[in-house]
Motif scaffolding. Sequence first.
Motif, short mmCIF file in Angstrom:
data_model
loop_
_atom_site.label_atom_id
_atom_site.label_comp_id
_atom_site.label_asym_id
_atom_site.label_seq_id
_atom_site.Cartn_x
_atom_site.Cartn_y
_atom_site.Cartn_z
N THR A 51 -5.37 4.32 -3.66
CA THR A 51 -4.90 3.11 -2.99
C THR A 51 -5.89 2.63 -1.94
O THR A 51 -6.18 1.43 -1.84
N VAL A 52 -6.44 3.56 -1.17
CA VAL A 52 -7.45 3.20 -0.16
C VAL A 52 -8.67 2.59 -0.84
O VAL A 52 -9.19 1.55 -0.41
N PRO B 23 -4.80 -0.47 2.55
CA PRO B 23 -4.99 0.93 2.95
C PRO B 23 -4.37 1.31 4.30
O PRO B 23 -4.43 2.48 4.67
N SER C 26 -15.43 5.82 1.32
CA SER C 26 -14.14 6.29 0.79
C SER C 26 -14.30 7.17 -0.44
O SER C 26 -13.33 7.82 -0.86
N GLY D 125 0.81 -1.21 0.00
CA GLY D 125 0.00 0.00 0.00
C GLY D 125 0.84 1.26 0.00
O GLY D 125 0.52 2.24 -0.69
#
Length: 395
Positions: free
Chosen positions: A281-282, A319, A384, A269
């Motif tokens: 990425t999250v 994440p 998110s 990550g």
Amino acid sequence: MTSTQETTRPHDVGDPPGHWRRMRVWATAHAVDDFYQGLVPAAVPCFVLQRDFSYVEASGLALAATLGGALPQVPIGLLADRHRLRWMAPLGISLAGIGAGLSGLVPSYPLVFALLLLAGVGVAMFHPPAGRDARRAAGGSATAMSYFAAGGSVGFFIAPALVTPALDGLGMGATALFVPPAVLMGFVLLRHHDRTAATAAKKVQHQGKDRPGRFAALTAVEIVRSTISTGLNTFVSLYWIRHLGAGSGLGGVALTLVLGGGVLGTLLGGRLADRIGMVRTVQLGNAAMLPALSLMLVCGNKYAALPLALLVGLVSNIPFAVLIKLGQDYLPSRPGTAAGVTLGLAMSAGGLFMPLLGLIAAHHGPRGALAVLAAVPVIAILVSVALREPAHEPD
């Protein structure tokens, strides 16, 4: 325009050996501290099998560690943002080890609960000041911060590999073997503080503008992920034992693979975030949890499902380090508070849902609890969407 991110030099992104030299003490300390968080889920099946604790009581032990680790995080973070408090992180590591290490020696459930509560308080004392100082050492690199975060994942990974065979072979009293490493690491960290006192700032540097709305959304993502992570750590061994018909040793292997995958996912990550951005990425990690958890539950073979346990651990932790850094970028004036929330409060808050999962497991078995968790990533995916890259936010 004032950036919420610290200036990143070119070598901050592409110099892994330099990252490790700067972060090795903090990564090692984080590994030792979070070992005692990993000790709890590793010991829960042994409390069930050797002490005849019920599923609800076993879930209560996770709740004890959660309450101790979650409730003090914000006030400790606020203190860490105002004062250096160099003794707090070393003392926290020591208390975490003493509480968790003595839990297997006491005869009654209330005493076990109280000692795991103490261990949680120790963990809470470590994270905010350590996260603040690790951010300073990492500079602007998500890769460097991933070493610190991965240290915690390594501690979780090592815990079942050491705790499960020790408790299987020597009984619950073997938890006492794990007290000395905490005390030793506390001493090492205190000496490290003494050596760096001349160059460390007495107070945290305040840079950029706080984004409390973004930080609230990030905290919600953390809580959802914490619920999944804590549920997996609590029930995956029992799932292998009670549903797949494995022995306690293979159940410990499954938990070790989940946590080992977490180490790899944390490091991956950090690298991804330095290349494709933290928010992407999250979101990628959240989305990947759905198919990974579903595949593990569909597989009915106790051996064939082991690689899927590794995959679940990997994707669910992509994440992890990114959220820690992103949280501090959203609250640049309060990095200790941000670390306390992202590393401690939000990550521990998932344990608050463990009694509910314990009731589900009591009626439908560990597989029922994991099946509920397999649907939870949808919430993280939706929340998110509200996250934004700090560098792209106008002041």
